[in-house]
Design an enzyme around this catalytic site. Structure first.
Site, PDB file in Angstrom:
ATOM      1  N   GLU A  39       0.769  -1.296   0.041  1.00 28.29           N
ATOM      2  CA  GLU A  39      -0.120  -0.079  -0.123  1.00 28.29           C
ATOM      3  C   GLU A  39       0.797   1.443   0.057  1.00 28.29           C
ATOM      4  O   GLU A  39       0.436   2.191  -0.341  1.00 28.29           O
ATOM      5  CB  GLU A  39      -0.818   0.041   1.115  1.00 28.29           C
ATOM      6  CG  GLU A  39      -2.224  -0.611   0.979  1.00 28.29           C
ATOM      7  CD  GLU A  39      -3.325  -0.459   2.084  1.00 28.29           C
ATOM      8  OE1 GLU A  39      -3.152   0.001   3.005  1.00 28.29           O
ATOM      9  OE2 GLU A  39      -4.366  -1.067   1.815  1.00 28.29           O
ATOM     10  N   HIS A  49       7.978 -26.519  -1.782  1.00 25.21           N
ATOM     11  CA  HIS A  49       7.378 -27.334  -2.563  1.00 25.21           C
ATOM     12  C   HIS A  49       6.079 -26.919  -3.428  1.00 25.21           C
ATOM     13  O   HIS A  49       5.435 -27.906  -3.911  1.00 25.21           O
ATOM     14  CB  HIS A  49       7.083 -28.623  -1.326  1.00 25.21           C
ATOM     15  CG  HIS A  49       8.014 -29.291  -0.662  1.00 25.21           C
ATOM     16  ND1 HIS A  49       8.523 -30.484  -0.991  1.00 25.21           N
ATOM     17  CD2 HIS A  49       8.746 -28.721   0.275  1.00 25.21           C
ATOM     18  CE1 HIS A  49       9.610 -30.648  -0.268  1.00 25.21           C
ATOM     19  NE2 HIS A  49       9.682 -29.518   0.537  1.00 25.21           N
ATOM     20  N   LYS A  76     -14.423   0.038  -3.755  1.00 19.60           N
ATOM     21  CA  LYS A  76     -15.419   0.377  -2.830  1.00 19.60           C
ATOM     22  C   LYS A  76     -16.474   0.905  -3.634  1.00 19.60           C
ATOM     23  O   LYS A  76     -17.713   0.804  -3.468  1.00 19.60           O
ATOM     24  CB  LYS A  76     -14.739   1.289  -1.454  1.00 19.60           C
ATOM     25  CG  LYS A  76     -13.876   0.336  -0.697  1.00 19.60           C
ATOM     26  CD  LYS A  76     -13.583   1.568   0.200  1.00 19.60           C
ATOM     27  CE  LYS A  76     -12.441   0.905   1.191  1.00 19.60           C
ATOM     28  NZ  LYS A  76     -11.697   1.806   2.062  1.00 19.60           N
TER      29      LYS A  76
HETATM   30  O1  PA5 Z   1      -3.675   1.110   5.822  1.00 22.24           O
HETATM   31  C1  PA5 Z   1      -4.807   1.438   5.543  1.00 22.24           C
HETATM   32  O2  PA5 Z   1      -5.161   2.627   5.909  1.00 22.24           O
HETATM   33  C2  PA5 Z   1      -5.741   0.275   5.495  1.00 22.24           C
HETATM   34  O3  PA5 Z   1      -5.423  -0.873   4.987  1.00 22.24           O
HETATM   35  C3  PA5 Z   1      -7.042   0.325   6.700  1.00 22.24           C
HETATM   36  O4  PA5 Z   1      -6.176   0.076   7.750  1.00 22.24           O
HETATM   37  C4  PA5 Z   1      -8.115  -0.409   6.254  1.00 22.24           C
HETATM   38  O5  PA5 Z   1      -8.883  -0.207   4.968  1.00 22.24           O
HETATM   39  C5  PA5 Z   1      -9.045  -0.531   7.317  1.00 22.24           C
HETATM   40  O6  PA5 Z   1      -9.461   0.982   7.379  1.00 22.24           O
HETATM   41  P1  PA5 Z   1     -10.169   1.323   8.907  1.00 22.24           P
HETATM   42  O7  PA5 Z   1      -9.444   1.139   9.994  1.00 22.24           O
HETATM   43  O8  PA5 Z   1     -10.821   2.671   8.478  1.00 22.24           O
HETATM   44  O9  PA5 Z   1     -11.624   0.386   9.055  1.00 22.24           O
END
Ligand code: PA5
Length: 449
Positions: free
Chosen positions: A289, A310, A424
């Site tokens: 990310e 494996h 989303k």
């Molecule tokens: O790193 C990030 O920002 C995302 O992976 C969030 O942690 C994830 O989408 C969960 O979001 P939230 O804590 O708002 O539910």
């Protein structure tokens, strides 16, 4: 006390020492951008000094709530996804007895996870399991609106209230969320849940050392003070004042960028202990990310060895030469298991009799490393002296700091995740979520074509 150690000698057959050393000035610049807050995403730098600014008093507050949950519940469901899930799971899986919950004789509550998928069968089986248990919920969501987590929480909260009544359910639900914003904050205020705050300036994937990770880890029975102590020491040995050549975060950031520049587009995080599987999952999110944007970024993958040798071993050894690997190695295992002698030796394993299983594992690791280097796979090596809270704390902070520097070296904003929104939008349009009417029409027209 030892520290985790990074060894990059096995990268040098593929990139030169000089080319890595040449990153020194650039790394210094990127480190300054982090510490002075002059780079992209500078409103999400709260993780940088989080270990050193975490007080004993705060950790005691977390432990008090964790202990209260422990006294009420035999099972605690941790609901969260992505950064609100993976760090806690990584630590709990790494430190738990892998068969402890089958034995059911542990003094710790069983920790299960939810809100990280939309599997109907998963939720149904979880509900059935919980129906016979005294359970509680730690609901974690910074935005408070994440569908996977909110959906699971609604189902679990309804079940808990039915099982123990609204008043006791309130004692068994703790929310970890934003200080002011979001549906979970509103709900918590309305229902009177105990809450912990996720600081505004700490993004999900950098939040494991906030209550996002700390509360579930303490509830599972692990020492969050040691975890933070490890991260505090890593904050020092990865600090801006530590010279480039002695700074593991700086070196890791530099060498992986140099490998990437030389066509190594995939990094595989390799472990030799099944307990580290979720450390790999946490790391994949952190780097994926943070760096995968603007049509750039090393693709982070992870394998569990020797298991995956494996299945993935062939590809790693002889597939397209676009990979490098980073191995997490544990110097000393907790238990001792020796290979027994067998009179008949039908399996031909007497040559190993008297040896520890960990010695066999270590030779497998060394043999694989040599084979991979021969197969043109650069190898970076991180050694953890032991698998415990303290060294996991070091590892977390080391990877976070290196990630910040590495993202800036790559020229991206390591602290946003704009690409996560695309699915989303479509999902909400397809589900006819209010406010998505235009998107809904557009997607229906597209599907009709
Ligand atoms: O790193 C990030 O920002 C995302 O992976 C969030 O942690 C994830 O989408 C969960 O979001 P939230 O804590 O708002 O539910």
């Amino acid at each position: 006390m030892e520290n985790i150690k990074l060894n990059i000698e096995n990268a040098f057959p593929f990139v030169s020492k000089a080319s890595v050393d040449a990153y020194e000035a650039k790394v210094k610049e990127c480190t300054e951008m982090l510490h002075k807050g002059t780079g992209k995403g500078n409103d999400f730098l709260g993780w940088l000094n989080l270990p050193s600014s975490t007080t004993e008093k705060f950790l005691d507050e977390v432990i008090t709530v964790a202990n209260d949950l422990r006294s009420r519940c035999e099972v605690v469901v941790v609901a969260g996804i992505g950064g609100s899930y993976l760090g806690a799971r990584a630590v709990i899986d790494a430190l738990s007895n892998m068969f402890g919950w089958l034995q059911q004789d542990t003094k710790n509550p069983v920790i299960v996870f939810a809100g990280n998928n939309i599997g109907e069968d998963y939720l149904s089986e979880l509900s059935a399991f919980l129906s016979k248990k005294q359970f509680g919920i730690i609901n974690i969501s910074k935005s408070g609106t994440t569908t996977e987590t909110a959906l699971a929480f609604r189902i679990l909260k309804t079940q808990l209230e039915k099982q123990v009544g609204k008043a006791e359910a309130k004692n068994r639900i703790v929310a970890v969320t934003d200080a002011k914003k979001g549906a979970l904050r509103t709900l918590s205020t309305q229902e009177g849940y105990r809450t912990f705050i996720i600081p505004d300036n700490v993004g999900g994937r950098f939040s494991v050392l906030t209550p996002v990770g700390l509360l579930p880890i303490a509830t599972a029975g692990y020492d969050i003070k040691k975890l933070i102590a490890g991260a505090q020491d890593a904050e020092k040995f990865c600090g801006a004042d530590v010279p480039f050549k002695e700074n593991p975060a700086a070196i890791y950031a530099a060498v992986r960028n140099e490998l990437y520049k030389n066509g190594k587009k995939i990094e595989i995080l390799v472990n030799y202990h099944p307990k580290l599987h979720y450390i790999g999952e946490w790391w994949k999110q952190l780097y994926g990310e943070s760096e995968g944007k603007d049509l750039k970024g090393i693709f982070p993958a992870a394998v569990d060895c020797t298991t995956d040798l494996h299945s993935m071993g062939q590809w790693i050894q002889e597939g397209e030469r676009s990979i490098f690997e980073t191995v997490i190695s544990i110097k000393k295992s907790v238990y001792k298991v020796e290979v027994p002698m067998d009179q008949e030796d039908l399996d031909g394993l007497n040559f190993l009799a008297g040896k520890r299983v960990d010695d066999v594992n270590k030779m497998a690791e060394l043999g694989v490393t040599l084979a991979h280097v021969d197969g043109q796979v650069p190898n970076l090596h991180i050694e953890m002296p032991e698998l415990n809270e303290y060294y996991i704390g070091q590892l977390f902070y080391f990877f976070e700091k290196a990630c910040g520097i590495s993202g800036y070296l790559l020229g991206v904003n390591p602290f946003n995740q704009p690409g996560v929104e695309a699915y989303k939008k479509n999902m909400f349009a397809l589900l006819n979520k209010p406010g998505y009417e235009k998107e809904s029409q557009a997607i229906q027209a597209r599907l009709k074509k």
